[in-house]
Design a protein around this motif. Structure first.
Motif, short mmCIF file in Angstrom:
data_model
loop_
_atom_site.label_atom_id
_atom_site.label_comp_id
_atom_site.label_asym_id
_atom_site.label_seq_id
_atom_site.Cartn_x
_atom_site.Cartn_y
_atom_site.Cartn_z
N ARG A 127 -60.90 7.50 79.22
CA ARG A 127 -61.07 8.83 78.62
C ARG A 127 -62.52 9.04 78.18
O ARG A 127 -63.07 10.13 78.30
N LYS A 128 -63.09 7.99 77.62
CA LYS A 128 -64.48 8.06 77.14
C LYS A 128 -65.45 8.22 78.32
O LYS A 128 -66.40 8.98 78.25
N TRP A 129 -65.23 7.43 79.39
CA TRP A 129 -66.04 7.56 80.60
C TRP A 129 -65.15 8.11 81.72
O TRP A 129 -64.80 9.25 81.71
N ASP A 130 -64.75 7.22 82.64
CA ASP A 130 -63.86 7.65 83.72
C ASP A 130 -63.08 6.43 84.20
O ASP A 130 -63.32 5.32 83.75
N GLU A 131 -62.15 6.66 85.14
CA GLU A 131 -61.29 5.57 85.58
C GLU A 131 -62.06 4.45 86.28
O GLU A 131 -61.77 3.26 86.09
N ALA A 132 -63.03 4.83 87.10
CA ALA A 132 -63.80 3.80 87.82
C ALA A 132 -64.49 2.88 86.82
O ALA A 132 -64.48 1.65 86.98
N THR A 133 -65.09 3.46 85.80
CA THR A 133 -65.78 2.66 84.79
C THR A 133 -64.79 1.75 84.06
O THR A 133 -65.09 0.58 83.77
N ALA A 134 -63.58 2.27 83.79
CA ALA A 134 -62.58 1.45 83.09
C ALA A 134 -62.11 0.28 83.97
O ALA A 134 -61.95 -0.84 83.49
N ILE A 135 -61.91 0.55 85.25
CA ILE A 135 -61.49 -0.53 86.16
C ILE A 135 -62.58 -1.61 86.21
O ILE A 135 -62.29 -2.80 86.06
N LEU A 136 -63.83 -1.18 86.38
CA LEU A 136 -64.92 -2.15 86.51
C LEU A 136 -65.23 -2.85 85.19
O LEU A 136 -65.60 -4.03 85.18
N ALA A 137 -65.09 -2.15 84.07
CA ALA A 137 -65.31 -2.80 82.77
C ALA A 137 -64.25 -3.88 82.54
O ALA A 137 -64.55 -4.97 82.04
N GLY A 138 -63.00 -3.58 82.92
CA GLY A 138 -61.94 -4.58 82.82
C GLY A 138 -62.23 -5.77 83.71
O GLY A 138 -62.16 -6.94 83.28
N ASP A 139 -62.56 -5.51 84.97
CA ASP A 139 -62.90 -6.58 85.91
C ASP A 139 -64.04 -7.43 85.35
O ASP A 139 -64.03 -8.67 85.46
N SER A 140 -65.02 -6.76 84.77
CA SER A 140 -66.21 -7.47 84.27
C SER A 140 -65.88 -8.32 83.06
O SER A 140 -66.37 -9.45 82.93
N LEU A 141 -65.05 -7.81 82.15
CA LEU A 141 -64.66 -8.60 80.98
C LEU A 141 -63.84 -9.82 81.40
O LEU A 141 -64.01 -10.92 80.85
N LEU A 142 -62.95 -9.63 82.37
CA LEU A 142 -62.16 -10.74 82.88
C LEU A 142 -63.06 -11.82 83.48
O LEU A 142 -62.93 -13.01 83.16
N THR A 143 -64.00 -11.41 84.31
CA THR A 143 -64.92 -12.36 84.93
C THR A 143 -65.81 -13.02 83.89
O THR A 143 -66.06 -14.24 83.93
#
Lengths: 302, 302
Positions: free
Chosen positions: B111-127
């Motif tokens: 909501r703050k940014w967009d879905e793509a950013t949320a997917i990649l932020a999640g991927d990045s935190l996991l990694t």
């Protein structure tokens, strides 16, 4: 050399596929005692057992062989790289990202199932890659496994592949110059290919000097790989590629081809391959396969 | 004890926040030489530096302390657990999953940014979690770091948290029984809390017997945590929880409360806490904080 190289490529690819087929199965993923997440595992299998050429695993297996490491000892790392690559494709294909319906001529994971399954299958493949790299493996001690996992995390994370994908999405809105395009590509596709080469040296407990050579080779091979892809995007047909071409131009994405022109891009590609081959000279004929790999990356026709 | 416990909880939480604040920064995530993925790092920070109670890191730091391991040596693992937890929230909040607009009273990442950013932020935190766990750390050798990464991957992957989320999404369509609900919960929330407790024993190079105790403690504490959450979902108001309540009933999800009734669920919760406390007896008073943690999990009022 050419047929021999292709045979070798397909032999390793089959070995990687056999390994993934066994590793990503309900029996292996067994923490859930009663109802295993069958659909999730099916989606993970669909995303990985798809006839891919396993180029990254090939680089790892061959760079490991340079230091006397067996295919079996290199295999978990090679397969982990493929899991990371496949997870990135599953997430990149999502509607919120590149919004692709087809991958290698088949429906993408979110088309075959749904978006939630695609997100979780990607998350699971990413996590499973670290499971593979760190699990006990004959001939690969904990020190080596820890270093592999650490380098893999750097290559795949926000400072590597995931960060590159973010920059790529944002680049569609901007007008990136040469430096921006090179950075983006070195992160999005380069970091993983560079790790594929470094991993062999880590597995082989190579000297820092040798590790540096493999790292530089991986960087050059990755650049060649990406540049060849950008050239093909302009010159090849959708049929030849098995995926949509001309997308970069449509999306207004800057590539080295759009920035340099086709002729200069081709000259640059030749230069990258020459450099990648030259850098392996200290290893002599033992590095012939890796040299052929760099040439293969530059001349991919599919 | 109660105030002392809460002080300790908030002291550790502040230390975890300080660590994450420093670790997730453009200077630390430095692979990209020119244009760093600023928006991605901002989203990673937004998802983690959000006033969370850091319960999983607390369990790791306190279980490590049981074996004489310093907070500093336990911190990368504790922070990695928080990154995994936060990534799972970012992805679970996505429209394709639970479709939540608010998290702790603030807009969710997509909501703050967009879905793509949320997917990649999640991927990045996991990694990034695996980067944290495997990176060199004073007092934590490679053997320990490798084992931590391996157990974390198992806890977070398709046989653990990610698989549990898949089963949870599918459960909305079905009518799961007791065994299915317990399996689902042991994967979705249990696996990570169990790892949080095990991690302390791994960091402290505890004996197999001691590791087993911490593992069983972690399993019980995780069950108590989840059961308390299910009870609160029925009894608390949205205002008290800072997130939407009554969601499980709306979604038709089976929980232990819907299967057992509220009174029996409360009795079961008391039993879990008693068992978790009893299992720590071999450690005597040294385990008082972990015992208090189990009680705290059962009585969470926010």
């Amino acid at each position: 050399m050419d047929e021999q190289f292709r045979n070798r490529l397909s032999e390793h690819a089959e070995a990687v596929t056999r390994f993934l087929d066994k590793a990503i199965s309900p029996d292996e993923i067994r923490q859930g005692e009663i109802s295993r997440p069958a659909q999730l595992i099916a989606a993970m299998r669909y995303a990985t057992l798809n006839g891919g050429k396993r180029l990254r695993p090939f680089v790892t297996i061959e760079s490991a062989a340079l230091f006397g490491v067996s295919e079996a000892a290199a295999m978990p790392t090679a397969a982990a790289l493929e899991c990371i690559h496949c997870y990135s494709l599953v997430h990149d294909d999502l509607p919120a990202m590149d919004d692709d319906d087809l991958r290698r001529g088949k429906p993408t994971v979110h088309r075959k199932w749904d978006e939630a399954t695609a997100i979780l299958a990607g998350d699971s493949l990413l996590t499973f890659a670290f499971d593979l790299v760190t699990a006990p493996c004959d001939g690969v001690d904990e020190t080596v496994r820890c270093k592999l996992a650490s380098h893999l995390a750097r290559a795949a994370g926000p400072g590597g592949m995931a960060g590159g994908q973010m920059l790529d999405l944002q680049a569609e809105d901007g007008d990136p110059g040469m430096k921006e395009v090179l950075t983006l590509q070195s992160m999005k596709t380069g970091a993983l290919i560079r790790f594929a080469a470094e991993a062999g040296a880590i597995l082989g407990k190579a000297s820092p000097g040798e590790q540096e050579i493999l790292s530089r080779y991986g960087r050059l091979a990755g650049q060649a790989f990406q540049l060849a892809d950008d050239i093909l995007d302009v010159t090849a047909t959708t049929e030849q590629m098995g995926k949509k071409t001309g997308k970069d131009g449509e999306a207004g994405k800057g590539t080295l081809v759009s920035l340099l022109g086709l002729d200069e891009a081709r000259r640059r590609l030749d230069g990258l391959v020459e450099e990648a081959v030259a850098i392996l000279e200290p290893f002599g004929d033992r590095s012939n396969v890796l040299k052929a790999t760099a040439r293969f990356f530059a001349g991919r026709d599919s």
